[in-house]
Design a protein around this motif. Sequence first.
Motif, PDB file in Angstrom:
ATOM      1  N   MET A 293       0.838  -1.210   0.000  1.00 22.84           N
ATOM      2  CA  MET A 293       0.000   0.000   0.000  1.00 22.84           C
ATOM      3  C   MET A 293       0.868   1.253   0.000  1.00 22.84           C
ATOM      4  O   MET A 293       0.614   2.203  -0.747  1.00 22.84           O
ATOM      5  CB  MET A 293      -0.931  -0.045   1.230  1.00 22.84           C
ATOM      6  CG  MET A 293      -1.907   1.103   1.352  1.00 22.84           C
ATOM      7  SD  MET A 293      -3.060   1.226  -0.013  1.00 22.84           S
ATOM      8  CE  MET A 293      -2.561   2.744  -0.745  1.00 22.84           C
ATOM      9  N   GLN A 294       1.906   1.228   0.839  1.00 18.24           N
ATOM     10  CA  GLN A 294       2.796   2.394   0.934  1.00 18.24           C
ATOM     11  C   GLN A 294       3.465   2.668  -0.414  1.00 18.24           C
ATOM     12  O   GLN A 294       3.553   3.813  -0.860  1.00 18.24           O
ATOM     13  CB  GLN A 294       3.859   2.108   1.991  1.00 18.24           C
ATOM     14  CG  GLN A 294       4.703   3.303   2.323  1.00 18.24           C
ATOM     15  CD  GLN A 294       5.094   3.310   3.792  1.00 18.24           C
ATOM     16  OE1 GLN A 294       5.190   2.243   4.406  1.00 18.24           O
ATOM     17  NE2 GLN A 294       5.291   4.482   4.361  1.00 18.24           N
ATOM     18  N   ARG A 295       3.921   1.614  -1.047  1.00 19.86           N
ATOM     19  CA  ARG A 295       4.602   1.775  -2.336  1.00 19.86           C
ATOM     20  C   ARG A 295       3.633   2.327  -3.392  1.00 19.86           C
ATOM     21  O   ARG A 295       3.988   3.155  -4.218  1.00 19.86           O
ATOM     22  CB  ARG A 295       5.150   0.404  -2.770  1.00 19.86           C
ATOM     23  CG  ARG A 295       6.089   0.481  -3.910  1.00 19.86           C
ATOM     24  CD  ARG A 295       6.877  -0.797  -4.048  1.00 19.86           C
ATOM     25  NE  ARG A 295       7.596  -0.776  -5.315  1.00 19.86           N
ATOM     26  CZ  ARG A 295       8.376  -1.739  -5.734  1.00 19.86           C
ATOM     27  NH1 ARG A 295       8.578  -2.805  -4.992  1.00 19.86           N
ATOM     28  NH2 ARG A 295       8.984  -1.651  -6.913  1.00 19.86           N
ATOM     29  N   LEU A 296       2.384   1.869  -3.312  1.00 17.47           N
ATOM     30  CA  LEU A 296       1.394   2.358  -4.281  1.00 17.47           C
ATOM     31  C   LEU A 296       1.060   3.831  -4.011  1.00 17.47           C
ATOM     32  O   LEU A 296       0.947   4.634  -4.941  1.00 17.47           O
ATOM     33  CB  LEU A 296       0.127   1.496  -4.204  1.00 17.47           C
ATOM     34  CG  LEU A 296      -0.971   1.838  -5.205  1.00 17.47           C
ATOM     35  CD1 LEU A 296      -0.446   1.807  -6.647  1.00 17.47           C
ATOM     36  CD2 LEU A 296      -2.154   0.867  -5.084  1.00 17.47           C
ATOM     37  N   ALA A 297       0.944   4.174  -2.720  1.00 17.53           N
ATOM     38  CA  ALA A 297       0.643   5.569  -2.372  1.00 17.53           C
ATOM     39  C   ALA A 297       1.739   6.479  -2.926  1.00 17.53           C
ATOM     40  O   ALA A 297       1.460   7.559  -3.483  1.00 17.53           O
ATOM     41  CB  ALA A 297       0.526   5.718  -0.863  1.00 17.53           C
ATOM     42  N   ALA A 298       3.006   6.030  -2.795  1.00 20.13           N
ATOM     43  CA  ALA A 298       4.128   6.847  -3.296  1.00 20.13           C
ATOM     44  C   ALA A 298       4.031   6.977  -4.817  1.00 20.13           C
ATOM     45  O   ALA A 298       4.231   8.063  -5.374  1.00 20.13           O
ATOM     46  CB  ALA A 298       5.443   6.199  -2.896  1.00 20.13           C
ATOM     47  N   GLU A 299       3.687   5.888  -5.476  1.00 18.03           N
ATOM     48  CA  GLU A 299       3.598   5.946  -6.947  1.00 18.03           C
ATOM     49  C   GLU A 299       2.466   6.882  -7.382  1.00 18.03           C
ATOM     50  O   GLU A 299       2.613   7.658  -8.331  1.00 18.03           O
ATOM     51  CB  GLU A 299       3.364   4.541  -7.515  1.00 18.03           C
ATOM     52  CG  GLU A 299       3.514   4.508  -9.029  1.00 18.03           C
ATOM     53  CD  GLU A 299       3.302   3.115  -9.604  1.00 18.03           C
ATOM     54  OE1 GLU A 299       4.262   2.530 -10.121  1.00 18.03           O
ATOM     55  OE2 GLU A 299       2.155   2.619  -9.555  1.00 18.03           O
TER      56      GLU A 299
END
Length: 485
Positions: A293-299
């Motif tokens: 989720m964190q990686r997607l939020a950053a993207e």
Amino acid sequence: MASHAVMEDAVSPLRNITLSPASRHIVQGDLLEFTRDPIICMRQLHKACGDLAVLEEDGQRLAFVFSPEYNRQVLSNPNTFHCQFFALRGSRRSAQRRVTSGLLSMNGAEHRENRRIMMDVFTRRFLPQYHETITALTNKFTSAWETGQTRDLNQEMVRLMQRMSNSLLFGIDDDRYSDELGDKIDRWVRQNHEVGLGAFVARPEFREQYDELLLLAEDLERSVGEMLVRHRQTPHDRLDVLSLMMKAQQSEQQLSDERLIGHATLTFAAAHLTTAHTLSWTLFLLSQHPQAMQRLAAELESVGDKPDWTELQSLKWLDCVIRESMRLLPASSYSHRITSEPVSVGPLNLPKGAAVVFSQFITHHRPDLFEEPEEFRPERWLTINPGAYEYLPFGAGARRCIGADLAMMEIRTALSLILKEHHFQLQSGSQVDGRVVSTMLGPTSSVNAKLLPVEEIPVTVPVCGAIHQLMQLPEAATTPLHRAA
Ligand code: HEM
């Protein structure tokens, strides 16, 4: 009497399958077990028999194929392996016959011709025009959501996709009307499933529910007919699928109104629950996997508030997340074919009229194809590139989903817009159930989550329910009971 028509019309494809030379592929069991819980039944058959299995009860036999090679043999040969999605078509002049008269009930030249006409409507050149509608609808829908509220993700996604499908397919943006039509189609789909089970295993006790199915089909046909009239009376300033189909109807004189009703009903039924389930599962999985989720939020931060289609296509991690969600919990989890002539598949000798089940779920959970297959690992998609019969969320071969590109656009766009507004925290101890209804695997319980601001990443919480039979959640999401199991 109507009830007699059902069994005359029903497929009874469970006879005379033979095996050469051995019978290690046969399991004696209750055929209704398969229809009650297809995933558990198929998992057991796969474990017991490997790539190919036959479930037998009192001489009735149902065949299953579970490997990419057998998937290929069945799905790449539409002349021999016919699609008869609906076990119950109703009598020749019934509403049930008419509303089931779409691509999923057609074969041979009729299927090729109708698919050619429909295919045109779904080509990539029209896709950019749908993107604006998808963006506007998602934003309108989520504008009612407020941080701190608790929402049932399952219910919300079904509503969103009912409205989205009505708008994209029929050009109808009236929420109440969309919800009503959507609910009617869903009730009819469920009833087909319930009664179809009985037809599949030829159990007479299911006849009682048949009359209700016919009534639901009549009511649904009326509503879809009214929708066609309404559509013709409304000026359309933007593209919708039905307008394109009607154009094809005028130019080719090939789609009668009756055909249009069949195509419209089946396309709607094929479109909205599959996309809704995919979105619900993906939001659920992200809420239980904070790193992903964190990686997607950053993207997602790298694109503007209203990302256009080109921007969305460049989001690699989003793509990995969606692919992985559709691998692990495929909305379309199995389907079947009926043989039109005698044919062999490996050691199985199938007579004309035999039923063969293939399964996305089982293929996607094979450890020889996907490492640690029960876990949600979007990063695997950075390095793997499975074949068409190894990874098949949209099916494969001549009947591959005609709306696959549109579905991916809906899912990518809706997911990014939703997650640019809120993240979702599941409630600790929630019951999350998932089950197959009419070949579709979706949540069958509420998936209650609190809406977080996007600065907050959800934490994994313990949940109970049938989800634990479908996949392996992170340690922190398993209760002591599930850990022991
Ligand atoms: C995540 C969303 C979707 C999934 C997982 C999905 C999955 C599938 C699968 C697996 C098949 C093949 C079934 C078989 O071989 O027995 C199929 C066929 C079909 N799908 Fe989809 N679908 C989705 C969305 C859509 C959408 C958005 C539309 C239309 C707008 C659509 C329309 C159709 C039609 C008309 C067929 C029948 C094709 C034929 O028989 O030639 N689907 N879908």
